[in-house]
Structures are given as C-alpha cells and as structure tokens.
Design a protein around this motif. Structure first.
Motif, short mmCIF file in Angstrom:
data_model
loop_
_atom_site.label_atom_id
_atom_site.label_comp_id
_atom_site.label_asym_id
_atom_site.label_seq_id
_atom_site.Cartn_x
_atom_site.Cartn_y
_atom_site.Cartn_z
N LYS A 294 72.71 6.97 53.18
CA LYS A 294 72.82 6.33 51.88
C LYS A 294 73.92 5.29 51.87
N LYS A 295 73.93 4.50 50.80
CA LYS A 295 74.97 3.52 50.56
C LYS A 295 75.92 4.09 49.50
N ILE A 296 77.20 3.83 49.68
CA ILE A 296 78.21 4.33 48.76
C ILE A 296 78.61 3.21 47.81
N GLY A 297 78.48 3.44 46.51
CA GLY A 297 78.81 2.43 45.52
C GLY A 297 80.29 2.12 45.52
N ASN A 298 80.60 0.83 45.40
CA ASN A 298 82.01 0.42 45.40
C ASN A 298 82.21 -0.81 44.53
N GLY A 299 81.70 -0.76 43.33
CA GLY A 299 81.94 -1.85 42.42
C GLY A 299 81.17 -3.11 42.72
N GLY A 300 80.05 -2.99 43.41
CA GLY A 300 79.21 -4.15 43.64
C GLY A 300 79.43 -4.86 44.95
N ASN A 301 80.47 -4.47 45.70
CA ASN A 301 80.73 -5.13 46.98
C ASN A 301 79.89 -4.46 48.06
N GLY A 302 78.61 -4.81 48.11
CA GLY A 302 77.68 -4.13 48.98
C GLY A 302 77.87 -4.39 50.45
N ASP A 303 78.63 -5.46 50.80
CA ASP A 303 78.87 -5.76 52.20
C ASP A 303 80.11 -5.07 52.75
N SER A 304 80.81 -4.35 51.92
CA SER A 304 82.07 -3.73 52.33
C SER A 304 81.83 -2.61 53.34
N SER A 305 82.77 -2.46 54.26
CA SER A 305 82.67 -1.41 55.26
C SER A 305 83.49 -0.20 54.86
N LEU A 306 82.99 0.98 55.22
CA LEU A 306 83.72 2.23 55.04
C LEU A 306 84.34 2.62 56.37
N THR A 307 85.56 3.15 56.31
CA THR A 307 86.27 3.50 57.54
C THR A 307 86.59 4.98 57.67
#
Length: 330
Positions: A294-307
């Motif tokens: 799944k994708k994790i919501g982060n305020g609309g920044n869909g290109d952001s990477s999770l670390t």
C-alpha cells in the motif's frame, strides 16, 4: 530512474557517486574529532516534518533522527520535541540498547552517544575530512555497539563509546563496498548487507564470512528471519529471504513493485514491514509472501520516500522525506 529515488538515495548516502571521495577508513580513537569544528544543529519549529532517516524506541520515548542534525522525541507519535544536537550533519540511523543508552550515526563519520534516553547527546566520533558516512548502528548493551558504513567501514565499542575501534573484516570489507545495514539474528549471530548483493555473517561481530547471494544490486537493509535466517531488501523492489544463513538458499519474494526499500521492521508473528520510495509500504508474512502492499498518506506528497517505521500501541509511525506520519495500526 525517478527523481524522487535519486533524491532519497543521495540523502541516505547510498549512492556510490555521492561517496566516491572516501579515501580511507576512520581511525579507532577515543572521541575522534576532526580538525573541523562541529556546528550545532539549529532548533526549528516542527522539526518532525523535515526529512527523517532513522527511528527507534528508548523506553517510553520514541526517538527519530534525520537531515541537518535533527533529533526529535515523542511519547505518542503525535507531539514531538526537538533535542539539542551538537552537529548539523545528517543522521542516517539511531538505536538504543535500553531505555537510556543509545547512539545516533550519520554523515561526517559522526557518532553521538546518549545516556538519558535521547534528551542530551555527546560527540564520540566526528571526522568530516574522511567523507565517510556511517549508515547503521547495532546496540548490543549499554557498553557495546557496532556500526557499519561506506567502503567497508565497520567499527565497534565495548566502553559505551569512549573508544571506537576498526574491525578487521576482509571478507566483507576488502572490496570497499558500502555496508548499508547490520542486524542481530534470532539465533544470536550478526548479519550485514550492502552493495552488489553483499551479505555477511558473524558469530561474534568480529570475525566475518561472506554469504553468497544471487542478487547483484544493492541491499539497503537486512533483518532477522525465522530462527537462523535473514530477509534482505533493496533496489527496485528486490527482496530475498533465507531460512538459514549457515546453509544459504535464497528465495526471491515477488513484491509486485519496483519501488526501492530503504527501511524495515520486524513485527509480531514473524511478519516484516518494509518501507521505501513512492510512499510504499510492504507487509511480508511469516511464510514469505506479500500480505499487503500500500501507499502511506503524507499530505498529498505522493512522490515522497519512506525510510523506516516503528510500531507503537494501536498505531504505526512511518518516517521519511516528509517527516513523521502517524497511522492506525493493524
């Protein structure tokens, strides 16, 4: 390759281009400090919304570290407080041996130590002239820890960080490949993962052997898997599991994604949660198949990477380029 992946890889210092200037390993001396004077990190509003690259638990405290020397603490994942940091260089990882004793590591070969759960920090190693980032920390006790980093860097302390000495480990260091992650396995042995499919195994953290893999890309992380094995993950959705590193037979997990994985966390029931580029979170079940993607919501920044991520009661904290993200637990 996507722009976001390039930014995150550079931020993590996992790209060979970024760290090609590394010329030698750091010396293992007491509180090694470069001639260059460290600059304390700025205290800023909402520091938890900036890039975070490492997260760990210290008793009732949650501690996260990231860009520009930021260290933030929380008890619930909602409200964060920035701790004073004596350096303004980026941290890649943080880890605690218990509720009080821990370390943060990162660029400029920096190692900070804390003995009060992350409220205050002291420099134990700082050598920016080496251009040798440290990528991963494995605390073993309040006195012992191992760090790994660029070009085969591997150091250890047995005196709470008063001194850090180099480990002579030619099996995993002679090729000067980046050692991106170190973990303690469920049988008490140690494993590292790095560039070009590198996986190393040790019974004591000092003597290492290299374990063959069929993967030639970079592994960015490694975690315990079952009683004697490991799960390694890295570029473009590549994830491999091995049930026994003493008799290695690797199985590739079909992840159905080309997102690279930068962080991972072991959960209850033998499950593993992986996090990576394009806000991707992947749950691997104990039988080695994908249980959720799944994708994790982060305020609309869909290109952001999770670390990375950290499970807390009834919730999950994700960290990455957009800072800390609190989501409902499973």
């Amino acid at each position: 390759m996507k722009k976001i992946f390039s930014r995150c890889a550079a931020a993590l210092m996992l790209s060979a281009i970024v760290v090609a200037a590394i010329a030698e390993e750091a010396a293992g001396t007491a509180a090694s400090v470069s001639v260059a004077k460290p600059i304390p990190a700025l205290l800023i509003s909402n520091a938890e919304r900036g890039m975070l690259l490492g997260i760990a638990r210290a008793g009732d405290q949650i501690v996260a570290v990231g860009g520009n020397g930021v260290i933030v603490r929380s008890t619930d994942g909602k409200t964060w407080r920035q701790a004073k940091s004596p350096v303004d260089t980026a941290f890649n990882a943080v880890g605690f041996a218990d509720s009080k004793h821990g370390w943060a590591v990162g660029h400029d070969s920096v190692i900070l130590g804390t003995s009060d759960g992350g409220a205050t920090w002291a420099i134990q190693n700082f050598q920016p002239d080496l251009n040798a980032p440290i990528f991963s920390i494995l605390p073993l006790s309040s006195q012992q820890a191992i760090v790994v980093g660029a070009f085969g860097l591997i150091k250890t302390t047995d005196d709470a960080g008063v001194t850090w000495r180099d480990i002579d480990a030619p099996a995993i260091s002679s090729d000067k490949l980046h050692l991106n992650s170190i973990a303690k396995l469920n049988n008490g042995k140690f494993a590292v993962a790095g560039e070009r499919g590198l996986v190393g195994l040790s019974a004591d953290g000092l003597q290492w052997t290299r374990i063959a893999t069929q993967y030639e890309g970079s592994f960015f992380g490694i975690l315990p898997w079952k009683e004697k094995g490991a799960i390694a993950f890295g570029m473009r959705g590549n994830v491999y599991v091995c049930d026994d590193l003493d008799a290695p037979a690797w199985k590739k997990i079909e992840t159905a994604t080309t997102s690279s994985f930068f962080g991972g966390e072991t959960l209850s029931g033998g499950r593993v949660l992986l996090t990576g580029s394009d806000t991707t979170a992947l749950m691997v079940s104990s039988d080695g198949v994908v249980a959720a993607l799944k994708k994790i919501g982060n305020g609309g920044n869909g290109d952001s990477s999770l670390t990375g991520s950290l499970k807390i009661p009834s919730a999950e904290i994700f960290i990455g380029e957009s800072g800390a993200i609190l989501t409902a637990g499973d």
